[in-house]
Design a protein around this motif. Structure first.
Motif, PDB file in Angstrom:
ATOM      1  N   ALA A  47     -15.172  23.767 113.714  1.00 32.85           N
ATOM      2  CA  ALA A  47     -16.196  23.512 114.723  1.00 32.85           C
ATOM      3  C   ALA A  47     -16.272  22.244 115.070  1.00 32.85           C
ATOM      4  O   ALA A  47     -16.643  21.700 116.194  1.00 32.85           O
ATOM      5  N   PHE A  51     -16.239  20.065 118.891  1.00 27.11           N
ATOM      6  CA  PHE A  51     -17.319  19.103 119.320  1.00 27.11           C
ATOM      7  C   PHE A  51     -16.696  17.758 119.650  1.00 27.11           C
ATOM      8  O   PHE A  51     -17.595  16.755 119.997  1.00 27.11           O
ATOM      9  N   TYR A 100     -34.685  26.135 125.885  1.00 29.43           N
ATOM     10  CA  TYR A 100     -34.646  24.574 125.705  1.00 29.43           C
ATOM     11  C   TYR A 100     -33.471  24.243 126.500  1.00 29.43           C
ATOM     12  O   TYR A 100     -32.363  24.818 126.053  1.00 29.43           O
TER      13      TYR A 100
HETATM   14  P1  ADP Z   1     -27.028  22.435 123.948  1.00 26.73           P
HETATM   15  O1  ADP Z   1     -28.468  22.157 123.238  1.00 26.73           O
HETATM   16  O2  ADP Z   1     -26.322  21.177 124.203  1.00 26.73           O
HETATM   17  O3  ADP Z   1     -27.380  23.305 125.032  1.00 26.73           O
HETATM   18  P2  ADP Z   1     -26.328  23.945 121.537  1.00 26.73           P
HETATM   19  O4  ADP Z   1     -27.851  24.543 121.236  1.00 26.73           O
HETATM   20  O5  ADP Z   1     -25.178  25.088 121.639  1.00 26.73           O
HETATM   21  O6  ADP Z   1     -26.090  23.267 122.980  1.00 26.73           O
HETATM   22  O7  ADP Z   1     -25.516  22.752 120.713  1.00 26.73           O
HETATM   23  C1  ADP Z   1     -26.628  22.121 119.878  1.00 26.73           C
HETATM   24  C2  ADP Z   1     -25.719  20.938 119.441  1.00 26.73           C
HETATM   25  O8  ADP Z   1     -25.939  21.171 117.848  1.00 26.73           O
HETATM   26  C3  ADP Z   1     -24.302  21.066 119.876  1.00 26.73           C
HETATM   27  O9  ADP Z   1     -24.081  20.199 120.889  1.00 26.73           O
HETATM   28  C4  ADP Z   1     -23.710  20.177 118.557  1.00 26.73           C
HETATM   29  O10 ADP Z   1     -23.656  18.878 118.629  1.00 26.73           O
HETATM   30  C5  ADP Z   1     -24.882  20.486 117.400  1.00 26.73           C
HETATM   31  N1  ADP Z   1     -24.386  21.239 116.059  1.00 26.73           N
HETATM   32  C6  ADP Z   1     -25.263  21.817 115.384  1.00 26.73           C
HETATM   33  N2  ADP Z   1     -24.685  22.682 114.464  1.00 26.73           N
HETATM   34  C7  ADP Z   1     -23.384  22.222 114.408  1.00 26.73           C
HETATM   35  C8  ADP Z   1     -22.079  22.480 113.776  1.00 26.73           C
HETATM   36  N3  ADP Z   1     -21.870  23.120 112.708  1.00 26.73           N
HETATM   37  N4  ADP Z   1     -20.927  21.985 114.102  1.00 26.73           N
HETATM   38  C9  ADP Z   1     -20.946  21.235 115.364  1.00 26.73           C
HETATM   39  N5  ADP Z   1     -21.847  21.049 116.145  1.00 26.73           N
HETATM   40  C10 ADP Z   1     -22.927  21.485 115.767  1.00 26.73           C
END
Ligand code: ADP
Ligand code: ADP
Length: 229
Positions: A47, A51, A100
């Protein structure tokens, strides 16, 4: 819908310790691929590479046939939606938390969109309405309720790739079973990557990969893997 592909990915956090060894797999468009394996196998690392928190030392990662090393951080973020194990909610309403990131949408629109997106039944099991304040200054949600909010938020974003990173692992087994039951149908038609500990929690996946110390140890459907033991 895009495919997601790891091609011979080599990765280590430190030069003297490789974590992923020539890892290859493909999530077909609209399908669910689950990656299971013991703690430390390298599942969450996958994951993090998606990212681009880190870049692999060898191989390529493609989303929709495009090398993610060549797409902008903005479009990569837009392509990915992740539900982590522990969700931290904003001290605001349930509706705000679900909506959000949906710029300009008001609460009613978000609620309507949530229902339109077939995640309504999922959120209806939450204790109160969408306008309930949660967090420090409001209602304290249980772990399962928080994860429902997180899942609804991610599904509503409708990302090209949805990632569940141990999204239900911290819950008690009854709550986990309830959520997984709904998730199976909600994942239909979405390109989905599920990271999990146990084979029993990914029965709905089209394909399952068993990861062992950064290598694919087994691959198949849930039934095929059960037969192999
Ligand atoms: P957004 O808020 O960008 O619309 P998400 O809610 O899906 O999209 O993403 C929240 C953010 O949390 C991601 O962009 C990432 O950077 C981060 N994130 C949280 N947990 C993880 C994880 N386990 N691995 C990778 N990224 C994570
Ligand atoms: P899993 O999700 O399968 O439990 P991870 O991908 O989190 O495994 O971790 C794989 C290996 O990488 C583990 O041995 C872990 O200790 C190591 N690791 C994870 N994050 C880091 C880091 N930031 N720096 C160094 N090693 C790490």
């Amino acid at each position: 819908l895009p495919s997601v592909e790891f091609q011979n990915v080599d990765f280590g956090y430190d030069p003297d310790r490789q974590i992923l060894h020539g890892l290859s797999f493909k999530v077909e468009p609209g399908q669910t691929l689950a990656i299971v394996g013991p703690s430390g196998a390298g599942k969450s690392t996958i994951a993090r590479l998606l990212f681009r928190f880190y870049d692999p030392q060898g191989g390529r990662i493609l989303i929709g046939g495009q090398d993610i090393a060549r797409v902008t951080q903005g479009s990569l973020r837009a392509a990915l939606g992740i539900v982590p194990q522990d969700t931290v909610l904003f001290n605001d309403t349930i509706g705000y938390n679900i909506g959000y990131g949906r710029e300009g949408a008001n609460q009613d629109e978000i609620v309507r969109a949530a229902h339109g997106a077939a995640i309504g039944t999922f959120i209806e099991s939450l204790p109160k309405g969408y306008d309930t304040e949660v967090g420090e200054r409001g209602l304290k949600l249980s772990g399962g309720e928080k994860q429902r909010v997180a899942i609804a938020r991610t599904l509503l974003k409708n990302p090209p790739l949805t990632i569940f990173d141990e999204a239900t692992s911290a819950l008690d087994s009854a709550t986990e079973a309830e959520i997984l039951d709904t998730l199976g149908s909600l994942a239909q038609g979405r390109t989905t990557l599920v990271i999990a500990h146990r084979l029993s929690t990914v029965t709905h996946a089209d394909t399952i990969i068993v990861l062992d110390r950064g290598r694919v140890a087994e691959q198949g459907s849930h039934r095929e893997l059960l037969r192999k033991g």
